[in-house]
Enzyme design. Structure first.
Site: not given
Ligand code: ADP
Length: 405
Positions: A96, A185, A246
């Site tokens: 990733r 994501h 956030r």
């Protein structure tokens, strides 16, 4: 064919070895506090493989290379835990990688050009791209000759049209520094969007859907005919939905306002908006389960936090229905999206006039960990819960790249 999936975070390494013939996870693990005086490795070998064992130990891991070495011992040589008899039983490695800007729209076999691109984007992924490059280089040494594939978090979003991705600030900030919307994501959204297509029985390139990833970090994608056309996060993962800590979207002038009126530095404001805001900033808690427990006891700030959280998701659904001009399905995923019946109900209630009719009994009767339809049969836009699986998506993409070589 066994694929090792590696996910290097700023101070962590997550790994999974997947048998792609059966899609069975053979083992998985997490190394934490890499770079600290003392770190921890926790490893599990799963039922169905020839060992069924969970082990953990504390030791120092100076960098991600040391962490991978320790993981490799547990995967392939420690007699208590190993699930393959030799390193050569690992056919490919999928990494990733956070950021490649808009350079790659597909996963790629890693070579010197790919590594140079990962390095080039250190500026936009300062916490992730550097350790991910270290992980790649360590894997090249540990697994010589094994194909290494980079699956970029930004790849799925590289198709977002310029009118949606460009910020309305002088264009030179994009050409000089790359300031634009990239989103995050991406691998989760890609997996969930493809799964949505297969669940509704349409080819992916004929499927339009909205994917709603609600975890600690939260983001949404609009996918038109299998191509991502918008995402809620931006240059950084701060933009968009309200999250655990956030803020999501705010008036950008709040930065200057706080600097002028509170004398706060750039670092302090960044910390405030990334780590002290969102659900935590409103009610002091960032775990949705704790927040629901507080709501149930009459905590008004917990109630406000949940209402704010759901209202923002609802607003984005409206925006993306408009952007898509025809939507087959909405798919909820990740910790909150997959498990939180109240949040799904509050988000979808009142959307009947735009074609989204949630079925309360189906929503509350969902089965954890399974794909579930939670809209009524007459809902023009179907609503699903689709558990995400980023590791499987990385492994699947890795196999397809290696097979096409
Ligand atoms: P990330 O991968 O972004 O760290 P996750 O996808 O694991 O996050 O999601 C974490 C969030 O999911 C937390 O806010 C947690 O409270 C929430 N969550 C997990 N299980 C449940 C549940 N059963 N009900 C409500 N929220 C849940």
């Amino acid at each position: 064919m066994n694929v090792l999936v590696l996910n290097c975070g700023s101070s962590s390494l997550k790994y999974q070895l997947i048998d792609m013939n059966t899609q069975e996870v053979l083992c998985s693990g997490l190394v934490e506090r890499i770079g600290d005086p003392m770190g921890k490795i926790a490893h599990k070998s799963f039922p169905g493989s020839d060992k069924q064992k969970a082990v953990s130990s504390e030791e120092a891991f100076p960098d991600h290379g040391a962490a991978l070495k320790a993981a490799n011992v547990l995967i392939s040589s420690n007699p208590e835990t190993k699930v393959v008899s030799a390193v050569s039983d690992i056919a490919a490695i999928g990494h990733r990688v956070l950021h490649a800007g808009t350079v790659y729209r597909e996963p790629v076999v890693i070579d010197t050009d790919v590594k140079a691109t990962i390095r080039k984007f250190f500026i936009l992924g300062p916490l992730h791209n550097p350790p991910q490059l270290i992980g790649i280089e360590a894997a090249e040494v540990l697994y010589p000759g094994v194909p290494q594939v980079a699956v970029f978090d930004t790849a799925f979003h590289a198709t977002i049209p310029d009118y949606a991705a460009t910020y309305a600030i002088p264009y030179s900030y994009y050409t000089e520094l790359g300031v634009r919307r990239y989103g995050f994501h991406g691998t989760s959204h890609w997996y969930v969007a493809k799964k949505t297509a297969s669940v509704i029985g349409k080819p992916f390139d004929k499927t339009s859907c909205i994917t709603v990833h609600l975890g600690n970090g939260c983001s949404m994608d609009a996918v038109k005919n299998g191509v991502c056309v918008d995402t809620s996060m931006g240059l950084t993962p701060l933009q968009g939905l309200m999250m655990g800590t956030r803020s999501g979207d705010i008036d950008a002038s709040i930065y200057a306002f706080l600097a002028k009126n509170k004398g706060m530095s750039v670092e302090e404001i960044d910390n405030l908006l990334n780590k002290q805001s969102g659900l935590k900033g409103i009610c002091g808690m960032n775990d949705m389960r704790d927040i629901h427990a507080a709501r149930a006891k009459g905590d008004k700030m917990a109630q406000l936090a949940v209402e704010m959280f759901c209202y923002r998701v609802k607003q984005y659904i409206g925006a993306y229905l408009a952007a898509l001009d025809g939507c087959d399905a909405i798919a909820f995923t990740a910790g909150i999206g997959e498990n939180d019946t109240d949040v799904r109900q509050m988000v979808c209630e009142g959307l009947g006039s735009v074609g989204v009719k949630i079925d309360k009994d189906r929503n509350y009767g969902f089965k954890r960990g399974e794909v579930c339809k939670i809209s009524s049969d007459d809902s023009p836009v179907a609503v699903y819960v689709i558990p995400t699986n980023e590791e499987l998506e990385i492994a699947t993409q890795t196999v397809s790249v290696v097979a096409s070589k």
